[in-house]
Design a protein around this motif. Structure first.
Motif, short mmCIF file in Angstrom:
data_model
loop_
_atom_site.label_atom_id
_atom_site.label_comp_id
_atom_site.label_asym_id
_atom_site.label_seq_id
_atom_site.Cartn_x
_atom_site.Cartn_y
_atom_site.Cartn_z
N THR A 156 -54.21 -14.17 -13.77
CA THR A 156 -54.65 -13.95 -15.14
C THR A 156 -55.05 -12.48 -15.27
N VAL A 157 -55.27 -12.03 -16.49
CA VAL A 157 -55.71 -10.64 -16.67
C VAL A 157 -57.08 -10.44 -16.01
N GLU A 158 -57.95 -11.44 -16.12
CA GLU A 158 -59.26 -11.33 -15.44
C GLU A 158 -59.07 -11.13 -13.94
N SER B 49 -42.89 -13.31 -14.85
CA SER B 49 -43.67 -14.40 -15.44
C SER B 49 -42.78 -15.47 -16.05
N PHE C 101 -55.32 -25.28 -9.92
CA PHE C 101 -56.59 -24.79 -10.45
C PHE C 101 -57.69 -25.84 -10.26
N GLU C 102 -57.35 -27.09 -10.57
CA GLU C 102 -58.37 -28.14 -10.51
C GLU C 102 -58.83 -28.42 -9.09
N ARG D 9 -52.02 -26.25 -13.14
CA ARG D 9 -53.25 -26.96 -13.48
C ARG D 9 -53.80 -27.71 -12.27
N GLU E 54 -62.14 -26.11 -6.87
CA GLU E 54 -63.58 -26.36 -6.69
C GLU E 54 -63.87 -27.34 -5.55
#
Ligand code: FES
Ligand code: FES
Lengths: 759, 165
Positions: free
Chosen positions: A290-292, A33, A119-120, A116, A123
């Motif tokens: 991520t952890v999710e 990481s 991620f953006e 970022r 969608e």
């Protein structure tokens, strides 16, 4: 081993401080990481909202033109590579192809200049799905008209870790089947003096390595380099080699420190996806889940077990029969081996003359299950050790005495064709019982339990190493074993320092770089001390042999005249330490000697398991009858480790494993409502905290030097987890008289059971 | 999704030194520390303020840097794990006690754990076991079963108390 026993140890069997201590307390220890490569881009993953659906179309063009986006990877970009991987069966596409098999499965990845931006852009990917009926439990998966998860046929992988067939890929939802059988179970149950029978459930759990899965891939004309948080870099290398059709020599896996594994980072996870991203983007790419997202990547197999166990009139266990259904989720991963291991471990560490265990794992539209600390053992030790107590109660025996009467004895061939038992469970049980005050009076609402487990360790003997002795006398160990926190960077130098007679501080470790470090099959199944430890011991001795030859050459004497002393050699009056031997040999104060060793399934490692991983735990709990809440009052662990190379580290493994087991016994469970995971975040998935620990904790090691590892060592670090859920269930029964046959024993479950009892 | 890529100049004391850094308004302190300043000792795990891996001290108090906006640290004193040992390399007594007591395995929780422990001992130099458990309950460790961490904090406390005398 008897020659070894007399020995006085200089470095091993001492709790020397961790080699990685300073780096870890100053924040300097590198994890993947923390790494950045020059020119690196970042990936983010779009995940399926559906548990089971056909992908009608994916249009990534809008996402691809977003600011900062470098490329988008979907099923439409895989021409030229073999996108299915898996060491047991090749059923896992690196990104969803044609259909999705669980909610959370990766469907597309955006590669961008920043996380970022990636991620953006997610969608803006348009995916059209056609929903299919999901299959969510083993029962549903077995139904005649159940939809199939996998229509393709696939072959068993050569590295699956066991010799039997793989059932997957034969046109049903069955992932793996296994059974063991000896004696005559039907007959034995007929003439039994007492029988207990019941159904048990062991939940899906999440390992929560605090560092979520992460990898950086650099795929270019020279091959593939990947930095990963993987436990088994060599196994991952094998999967990548076949995805990209490259020679092994051009696939390099590098694993720095790993932020927790516990089995969840075994085998290949996100590496093929990251590599494909880098291949497409033509740049190094980092994917940090991520952890999710980690919770949507791997979990433990949950298990439904029906079991019955019988005793004769003298209180000897004469038969056990079980049927287990395991839920392996959408992909096989390591579950075929988990099935085999849980089948074996269902017997428990008891000599039972009549046994029939049938086990079947099913594909379902849930998060894929795989290895998890204990490897299928905890799933079946909940029923197994519960029934020992249930039986004891039924025949009016003290459960501790009942275990003492029935556990496998040292040297006993209690499991056909396997290595005779190499532990001392009676001694272990006695220590555990004493530690929790078994015979002392109990307060009202309190209950105690001691329980044990013995696992046929999954450690497959295939390990090599190089021990380099430098001209200044210092030493570098080249090892494929990964430092997950278990302490391999401390234990291995202890062994080399012991053998070579050099100071511990002068032995360094280079680990887990498949381009540099010799092959080691894996870092799991508690294998490192036993197998890699043996390799380091033998390689150190081989280096000494070479230096004896060199010393004879330097001193111009016969080899037989050279006597090895600690840290060097002697010949008459002359004494040389290793530094002098090497420097004189090369006639320069530089150069080195390389000791090697190759461990395989032969010699003392020819019979499997290479060791039985045995341990006992003891608990005292109290139950609040108003709320059903269980409080841990006492905990004792007893690790039957043969010899602890570093006792503090061995005890640390035991308490860590017992705490994970306690979490499963008390509150850990991944919960599905329909096809959706509803507690897929650390906000909702309850983990053990400081305040959950009992006030009284005792850690014990039993060191009879009865293992095949260095100086009689055996593996440890999983076994204290296995018996904890059963222990808690047993202790609750003895505290308040309710028998709960599923974990976790949440307050609600206990409260309901108490209410039912009163009615 | 907002498109506010407004950057701002941020001034704060980091590990005893004045610092100016440019960042976007929505960046967390953890992002600024790790990505802009390359101080990767601060770890990120849950990202929802429940694990404590990302704990740093702001004006001596523990904050979860994963959710704490960097902007909120302006003009304050930020201490990260990199700033805890003395410049000559001598470890802080809590760091040393963590090594002595084997209070970590993988080490991923350790920076946050040590900083939370520091803030506890700054506030309460002689904590009871219950004080430690209560104060540290927001920090998760998946490896150690917590027992050696409690011991390390006790040891550091008594070592530090002796030094005071
Ligand atoms: S990462 Fe910030 S509290 Fe968990
Ligand atoms: S040491 Fe691994 S999480 Fe604490």
């Amino acid at each position: 081993m008897s020659g070894e026993k007399k020995r006085e140890f200089h470095v091993v069997n001492h709790s020397v401080p961790r080699r990685d201590g300073r780096a870890k307390v100053t924040g300097k220890a590198p994890y993947v990481s923390d790494l950045k490569l020059a020119g690196m881009a970042y990936a983010k993953v779009l995940r399926s909202p559906y548990a089971h659906a056909r992908i009608v179309s994916i249009d990534a063009s809008r996402a691809a033109s977003r600011p900062g986006v470098v490329a988008v990877l979907t099923q439409n970009d895989l021409q030229g590579i073999n996108p299915y991987y898996g060491h047991a069966v090749k059923d896992h596409p690196l990104i969803a192809i044609e259909k999705v098999r669980y909610a959370g499965e990766p469907v597309a990845a955006v590669i961008a200049e920043s996380e970022r931006a990636a991620f953006e852009a997610l969608e803006f990917i348009d995916v059209r799905y056609e929903e299919l009926k999901p299959v969510l439990t083993p029962k549903e998966a077995l139904e005649k008209e159940a939809p199939l998860l996998h229509e393709r046929k696939f072959e068993a992988g050569a590295l699956r870790g066991f010799e039997g067939e793989v059932t997957a890929g034969k046109g049903t939802n069955i992932c793996q089947q296994h059974h063991i059988q000896w004696g005559d179970v039907e007959e034995a149950f007929k003439k039994a003096a007492a029988v207990v029978e019941g159904e048990y459930y062991f939940p899906m759990t999440y390992a929560y390595a605090m560092e979520a899965y992460v990898a950086i891939a650099d795929v270019n004309d020279n091959g593939i380099t990947i930095y990963s948080s993987a436990q088994h870099p060599f196994m991952v290398r094998h999967d990548l080699k076949s995805v990209f059709n490259l020679p092994v020599s051009r696939v390099r896996l590098i694993v720095p420190f790993v932020g927790g594994g516990y089995g969840s980072k075994s085998y290949t996870k996100i590496e093929p996806l990251v590599a494909a991203c880098s291949w497409k983007a033509k740049r190094p790419v980092k994917l940090q889940l991520t952890v999710e997202e980690a919770m949507l990547t791997t979990r433990s197999d949950d298990a439904y077990t029906w079991m019955r166990t019988a005793v004769d009139s003298k209180g000897k266990i004469i038969a056990r029969q079980a049927k287990i259904y395991m839920n392996t989720g959408a992909y096989a991963e390591n579950s075929p081996l988990v099935v085999e291991k849980s089948t074996n471990r269902c017997v428990g560490p008891y000599a039972i003359p009549n046994v029939l265990i049938e086990n079947c794992s099913l594909y379902t539209n849930t998060v894929p299950a795989s290895s998890y600390r204990g490897f299928g053992c905890a799933q079946v030790t909940l029923p197994g050790e519960s029934q020992i107590d249930e039986l004891a109660a039924k025949i009016g025996k003290d459960p501790y005495e009942f275990r003492m009467q029935n556990v496998a004895k040292p040297g006993e061939e209690f499991f056909p064709k396997m290595r005779p038992f190499d532990g001392t469970l009676k001694e272990d049980l006695e220590i555990a019982a004493k530690a929790i005050g078994w015979k002392e009076p109990l307060a009202k609402g309190h209950g105690r339990s001691v329980a044990c487990s013995g696992s046929d360790a999954g450690a497959y003997p295939l390990t090599s190493t190089a021990v380099r002795v430098h001209a200044d006398g210092s030493v570098t160990i080249m090892t494929g074993s990964t430092e997950l926190g278990q302490g391999s960077h401390t234990v291995l130098p202890q062994i080399a320092a012991e053998e070579l007679g050099v100071p511990f501080d002068e032995v360094n470790v280079v680990s887990s770089d498949t381009a540099i470090t010799p092959y080691d099959r894996s870092t799991g199944a508690s294998r490192t001390t036993t197998l890699m430890g043996s390799a380091v011991l033998e390689a150190s001795r081989e280096a000494i042999q070479q230096m004896v030859v060199m010393a004879a050459d330097v001193l111009k004497v016969k080899i037989e005249e050279i006597e090895v002393i600690r840290g060097g050699v002697r010949c008459g009056e002359a004494q040389l330490n290793w530094s002098e031997v090497i420097s004189k040999f090369y006639a320069l104060p530089d150069g080195e000697v390389i000791g090697r060793s190759y461990i395989r399934k032969s010699g003392k490692f020819s019979q499997l398991p290479v060791f039985w991983e045995a341990a006992c735990t003891g608990v005292e709990v109290s139950v609040d009858e108003e709320t059903g809440k269980i409080k841990m009052e006492k905990l004792a662990t007893v690790g039957d480790v043969g010899l602890a190379i570093n006792p503090a580290l061995a005890e640390g493994q035991d308490i860590g494993a017992a705490t994970m087991g306690m979490g499963i016994g008390l509150f850990e469970e991944l919960v599905y409502e329909g096809p959706q995971l509803v507690n897929g975040s650390i906000l909702d998935y309850r983990l053990p905290r400081f305040s959950d620990m009992p006030k009284e904790v005792e850690l014990h090691l039993v060191q009879n030097q009865d293992g095949v590892g260095p100086y009689g060592a055996k593996g440890g670090g999983e076994a204290s987890l296995n018996s904890m859920a059963a222990n808690i269930a047993n202790a609750v029964d003895r505290a308040v008289g309710v028998r709960i046959r599923s974990a976790p024993l949440t307050p609600e479950k206990v409260w309901r059971a108490l209410k039912d009892r009163k009615q | 999704m907002t498109d506010s890529k407004q950057t701002l100049q941020l001034n704060f004391q980091l590990n005893g030194k004045a610092l100016e850094v440019e960042c976007e308004a929505q960046e967390t302190l953890a992002e600024v520390l790790r990505d802009r300043l390359n101080l990767t000792g601060t770890k990120i795990s849950c990202e929802v303020q429940v694990c404590g891996a990302c704990t740093v001290l702001v004006d001596g108090l523990p904050v979860s840097s994963c959710t704490f906006l960097a902007y909120e640290a302006r003009d304050k004193n930020v201490l990260t794990i990199e700033g805890l040992a003395r410049p000559d390399g001598t470890l802080h007594p809590i760091q040393q006690a963590f090594i002595d007591e084997f209070a970590f395995q993988c080490g991923f929780c350790t920076p946050g754990m040590i900083l939370a422990a520091k803030s506890l001992l700054d506030e309460n130099p002689k904590p009871t076991e219950d004080d430690i458990v209560h104060y540290m309950d927001g920090n998760i460790c998946r490896c150690t079963g917590y027992v050696p961490i409690v011991r390390a904090i006790q040891k550091a406390a008594s070592g530090m108390a002796k030094k005071e005398k």
